[in-house]
Enzyme design. Structure first.
Site, PDB file in Angstrom:
ATOM      1  N   SER A  44       4.149  -7.685  -4.479  1.00 16.40           N
ATOM      2  CA  SER A  44       4.451  -8.380  -5.721  1.00 16.40           C
ATOM      3  C   SER A  44       4.225  -9.888  -5.536  1.00 16.40           C
ATOM      4  O   SER A  44       3.164 -10.300  -5.111  1.00 16.40           O
ATOM      5  CB  SER A  44       5.881  -8.053  -6.167  1.00 16.40           C
ATOM      6  OG  SER A  44       6.113  -8.489  -7.483  1.00 16.40           O
ATOM      7  N   ASP A  54       2.718  -2.415  -9.588  1.00 19.86           N
ATOM      8  CA  ASP A  54       3.441  -3.236  -8.615  1.00 19.86           C
ATOM      9  C   ASP A  54       3.578  -2.592  -7.235  1.00 19.86           C
ATOM     10  O   ASP A  54       3.961  -1.436  -7.108  1.00 19.86           O
ATOM     11  CB  ASP A  54       4.827  -3.506  -9.198  1.00 19.86           C
ATOM     12  CG  ASP A  54       5.670  -4.438  -8.354  1.00 19.86           C
ATOM     13  OD1 ASP A  54       5.134  -5.074  -7.441  1.00 19.86           O
ATOM     14  OD2 ASP A  54       6.875  -4.536  -8.633  1.00 19.86           O
TER      15      ASP A  54
END
Length: 386
Positions: free
Chosen positions: A77, A215
């Protein structure tokens, strides 16, 4: 005569011990791991800036960069974004961003990245600005061009499998040699917050290979330290420079793991009566928050236990703020006031003790790490010159 003989024996014992220690330091695999957490990436950015400054001071080299000292840099991320910033080369084949450039990046672009789209059926943010700025900053650079080994995670929702982008995987899986901006957007495309990312590369046969990614936290649940260690272990087994390292020999691993902050109550506390009134969306937000915090704790617990069991606890440093409050717990509050608070959190964290049982502060521990990283780099350079 006996005294002289004893002295010589003692001298050679010390010399052998010193040589052994140097060899171990020289062959250590150095690993940097950076958690996910959206705008809270400002916290590890402060830590990285301090560490890079220490390395520059120790080596008397203002051009020293983190990528010069770590064999593996991993992130998920926002941690994946930081990884790309400090490992992607510029036109001079040096990192395009120094650690001191990262916080200004968040302040300049954070409010535009986390600009609510107004949609009630899609993700909270459309991701267009994020992708645009990544394209501008990272250009056409691909994984194989990274200045050191990287480990950036994502998750393919079509194949239902994690995707790990590393340089060492490219010989077997050339389709993973994606553009860094595609990888960075993908690892940051948190469900609910940003749309998934679709892009293509090509296999060794020239066939199209499709990615449908979200993600990286879905794959590593926020803390990529174990992933980074596994990549480092494989690197050690395949690289002749680390010939003495056995599988999972943590005695010769030096791991720095940076968190983006949580608190001892997993960011927020709830009562059963409160949660009983939640709908599906509220539960999804809460579960993501709880899972990230719990997983980060368990990853740290496992790694610290393993290092301690091998009498190598000083080889692992987890830098984490466990007392975030208010807006600083939010991964998408990019208001200037909140970002200033996050800077303060990072700066204050440096002065805090590493643990309740140790008076050593994070600042002191990072200085110790900087000295180890510097000494190891010099030993490597000396060996290469022979």
């Amino acid at each position: 005569m006996a005294t002289t003989k004893s002295f010589l024996i003692l001298f050679f014992m010390i010399l052998a011990t010193t040589s052994s220690t140097c060899a171990k330091l020289e062959e250590m695999v150095t690993v940097l791991s950076i958690d996910g957490g959206g705008i809270k990436g400002i916290i590890p950015a402060i830590i990285l800036e301090f560490l890079e400054g220490q390395l520059q001071e120790v080596d008397n080299n203002k051009d020293a960069r983190l990528a010069d000292y770590f064999d593996v840099i991993g992130g998920t991320s926002t941690g994946g974004l930081l990884t790309a910033m400090i490992t992607t080369p510029n036109e001079n084949n040096r990192p395009f961003a120094a650690a001191k450039d990262i916080v200004p990046f968040y302040f300049e672009h954070g409010p535009h990245i986390f600009n609510y789209s107004g949609s009630i059926i899609g993700p909270m943010y459309d991701g267009k600005y994020l992708l645009q700025v990544l394209q501008e900053k990272l250009g056409e650079t691909r994984v194989h061009q990274a200045l050191t080994e990287v480990a950036i995670s994502s998750f393919d929702i079509k194949t239902n499998k994690p995707v790990i982008f590393t340089k060492s995987n490219l010989a077997k899986s050339p389709e993973l040699d994606a553009k860094m901006y595609d990888i960075c957007y993908s690892t940051a495309a948190a469900p609910i917050y940003f749309p998934p990312h679709y892009f293509i590369t090509h296999t060794s046969n020239g066939d199209i290979y499709e990615f449908n990614l979200v993600d990286g936290g879905v794959a590593t649940v926020g803390d990529p330290a174990l992933l980074s260690l596994s990549v480092a272990t494989r690197l050690a087994q395949e690289d002749p420079a680390f010939s003495s390292i056995k599988s999972l020999d943590y005695k010769q691993m030096l791991l720095l793991s940076l968190g983006t902050g949580t608190n001892s109550e997993f960011d927020k506390t709830y009562t059963a009566q409160e949660a009983a009134k939640w709908g599906p969306l509220r539960w999804m937000l809460a579960i993501q928050q709880m899972t990230n915090a719990a997983s980060s704790y368990m990853t740290d617990y496992y790694i610290s236990t393993v290092f301690q069991a091998r009498h190598s606890q000083n080889n692992y440093l987890r830098v984490q703020e466990n007392a975030l409050t208010g807006t600083t717990t939010e991964m998408d509050d990019a208001s200037e006031a909140n970002m200033e608070l996050l800077v303060q959190v990072g700066e204050t964290l440096l002065k805090k003790p590493v643990s309740k049982d140790s008076p050593e502060t994070y600042e002191e521990a990072l200085k110790r790490f900087a000295k180890l990283l510097s000494d190891r780099k010099k030993l490597r350079a000396n060996k290469a010159s022979y």
